[in-house]
Motif scaffolding. Structure first.
Motif, PDB file in Angstrom:
ATOM      1  N   ARG A  52       0.348 -13.321 -13.569  1.00  0.00           N
ATOM      2  CA  ARG A  52      -0.189 -12.950 -14.879  1.00  0.00           C
ATOM      3  C   ARG A  52       0.873 -12.860 -15.971  1.00  0.00           C
ATOM      4  NH1 ARG A  52      -4.762  -8.436 -13.261  1.00  0.00           N
ATOM      5  NH2 ARG A  52      -6.008  -9.854 -12.022  1.00  0.00           N
ATOM      6  N   GLY A  53       1.630 -13.913 -16.122  1.00  0.00           N
ATOM      7  CA  GLY A  53       2.640 -13.962 -17.175  1.00  0.00           C
ATOM      8  C   GLY A  53       3.984 -13.372 -16.793  1.00  0.00           C
ATOM      9  N   ASN A  54       4.076 -12.730 -15.637  1.00  0.00           N
ATOM     10  CA  ASN A  54       5.336 -12.204 -15.117  1.00  0.00           C
ATOM     11  C   ASN A  54       5.918 -13.222 -14.138  1.00  0.00           C
ATOM     12  OD1 ASN A  54       5.143  -9.398 -16.261  1.00  0.00           O
ATOM     13  ND2 ASN A  54       3.278  -9.429 -15.024  1.00  0.00           N
ATOM     14  N   ARG A  55       7.156 -12.993 -13.740  1.00  0.00           N
ATOM     15  CA  ARG A  55       7.708 -13.833 -12.686  1.00  0.00           C
ATOM     16  C   ARG A  55       7.037 -13.448 -11.373  1.00  0.00           C
ATOM     17  NH1 ARG A  55      14.123 -14.345 -13.627  1.00  0.00           N
ATOM     18  NH2 ARG A  55      13.818 -15.988 -12.077  1.00  0.00           N
ATOM     19  N   PRO A  56       6.658 -14.411 -10.526  1.00  0.00           N
ATOM     20  CA  PRO A  56       6.040 -14.075  -9.250  1.00  0.00           C
ATOM     21  C   PRO A  56       7.049 -13.352  -8.371  1.00  0.00           C
ATOM     22  CG  PRO A  56       6.566 -16.413  -9.322  1.00  0.00           C
ATOM     23  CD  PRO A  56       6.865 -15.852 -10.690  1.00  0.00           C
ATOM     24  N   GLY A  57       6.583 -12.398  -7.550  1.00  0.00           N
ATOM     25  CA  GLY A  57       7.543 -11.662  -6.751  1.00  0.00           C
ATOM     26  C   GLY A  57       6.999 -11.032  -5.488  1.00  0.00           C
ATOM     27  N   PHE A  58       7.931 -10.688  -4.633  1.00  0.00           N
ATOM     28  CA  PHE A  58       7.724  -9.881  -3.428  1.00  0.00           C
ATOM     29  C   PHE A  58       9.075  -9.227  -3.162  1.00  0.00           C
ATOM     30  CE2 PHE A  58       9.625 -13.639  -1.723  1.00  0.00           C
ATOM     31  CZ  PHE A  58      10.285 -13.260  -0.569  1.00  0.00           C
ATOM     32  N   ALA A  59       9.123  -8.240  -2.279  1.00  0.00           N
ATOM     33  CA  ALA A  59      10.391  -7.549  -2.009  1.00  0.00           C
ATOM     34  C   ALA A  59      10.701  -7.577  -0.523  1.00  0.00           C
ATOM     35  CB  ALA A  59      10.336  -6.111  -2.508  1.00  0.00           C
ATOM     36  N   VAL A  60      12.006  -7.500  -0.233  1.00  0.00           N
ATOM     37  CA  VAL A  60      12.499  -7.415   1.133  1.00  0.00           C
ATOM     38  C   VAL A  60      13.534  -6.301   1.190  1.00  0.00           C
ATOM     39  CG1 VAL A  60      13.786  -8.598   2.943  1.00  0.00           C
ATOM     40  CG2 VAL A  60      12.118  -9.860   1.595  1.00  0.00           C
ATOM     41  N   LEU A  61      13.400  -5.403   2.165  1.00  0.00           N
ATOM     42  CA  LEU A  61      14.363  -4.326   2.388  1.00  0.00           C
ATOM     43  C   LEU A  61      14.885  -4.435   3.812  1.00  0.00           C
ATOM     44  CD1 LEU A  61      12.397  -1.308   0.866  1.00  0.00           C
ATOM     45  CD2 LEU A  61      14.204  -2.644  -0.228  1.00  0.00           C
ATOM     46  N   GLU A  62      16.183  -4.188   3.983  1.00  0.00           N
ATOM     47  CA  GLU A  62      16.789  -4.208   5.311  1.00  0.00           C
ATOM     48  C   GLU A  62      17.560  -2.924   5.535  1.00  0.00           C
ATOM     49  OE1 GLU A  62      17.881  -7.616   7.176  1.00  0.00           O
ATOM     50  OE2 GLU A  62      17.327  -8.970   5.556  1.00  0.00           O
ATOM     51  N   GLU A  63      17.598  -2.477   6.793  1.00  0.00           N
ATOM     52  CA  GLU A  63      18.358  -1.273   7.143  1.00  0.00           C
ATOM     53  C   GLU A  63      19.846  -1.547   7.007  1.00  0.00           C
ATOM     54  OE1 GLU A  63      17.320   0.999  10.610  1.00  0.00           O
ATOM     55  OE2 GLU A  63      15.282   0.184  10.580  1.00  0.00           O
ATOM     56  N   ARG A  64      20.564  -0.561   6.455  1.00  0.00           N
ATOM     57  CA  ARG A  64      22.025  -0.631   6.365  1.00  0.00           C
ATOM     58  C   ARG A  64      22.628   0.049   7.591  1.00  0.00           C
ATOM     59  NH1 ARG A  64      21.577   2.068   1.360  1.00  0.00           N
ATOM     60  NH2 ARG A  64      23.139   3.496   2.166  1.00  0.00           N
TER      61      ARG A  64
END
Length: 171
Positions: free
Chosen positions: A134-146
């Motif tokens: 909807r007019g924004n950049r398409p996205g998803f997130a990824v998190l990894e354990e440190r």
């Protein structure tokens, strides 16, 4: 690894492709902040994911709303994650939602805008929408354990381009 999605808005399936599809398939946990829109989209996510923790959003049909809560808490990498689709009151309302659940991170959706906001005691993360930006950049997130505890990760476009980084300390 934790993959985070929101705002699928699909009547047919998950609409995942590229790095977003790879993340969903390889993640230990997938978090979805609502608005699958259809049972078909919810089921398509479940077929791709090892473990799916999802909430329903305002655009979800009755079948999805009956199967998913409006809010939930997930723990990973020593970090407590509160998940909701949206909260009245904007960033303040989301931060209050997180604090009331003892969360380090609040995952939310609704605006379709990939966002990371650091407040005094909780980080707010909206992965955006990989399928309906909807007019924004398409996205998803990824998190990894440190190795030293906590999580770090990124909001990415479906092709893997990094939009924003996030780092969370563990307990």
């Amino acid at each position: 690894m934790i993959a985070i999605f929101s705002d699928t808005h699909s009547s047919a399936g998950h609409e995942l492709e590229g790095a977003a599809l790879t993340a969903a398939r390889e993640a230990d946990v997938v978090v979805h902040a609502g608005d699958f829109t259809s049972n078909a989209a919810l089921e398509a996510f479940r077929e791709e994911c090892n473990r799916l923790f999802a909430v329903h959003g305002n655009a979800d049909g009755a079948g999805v709303r009956d199967r998913l809560p409006t809010a939930r808490v997930v723990e990973a990498g020593g970090v407590r994650i509160a998940v909701t689709h949206r909260r009245d009151g904007g960033e303040t309302g989301l931060a209050m939602f997180g604090r009331s659940r003892g969360a380090d991170l609040v995952v939310f959706g609704h605006s379709h805008r990939p966002t990371v906001v650091e407040t005094d005691d909780v980080v707010l993360l909206n992965p955006g929408s990989h399928a309906d930006p909807r007019g924004n950049r398409p996205g998803f997130a990824v998190l990894e354990e440190r190795a030293d505890g906590g999580l770090e990760g990124e909001i990415r476009e479906p092709d893997g381009t990094v939009l924003e980084s996030v780092r969370l300390t563990g307990d």
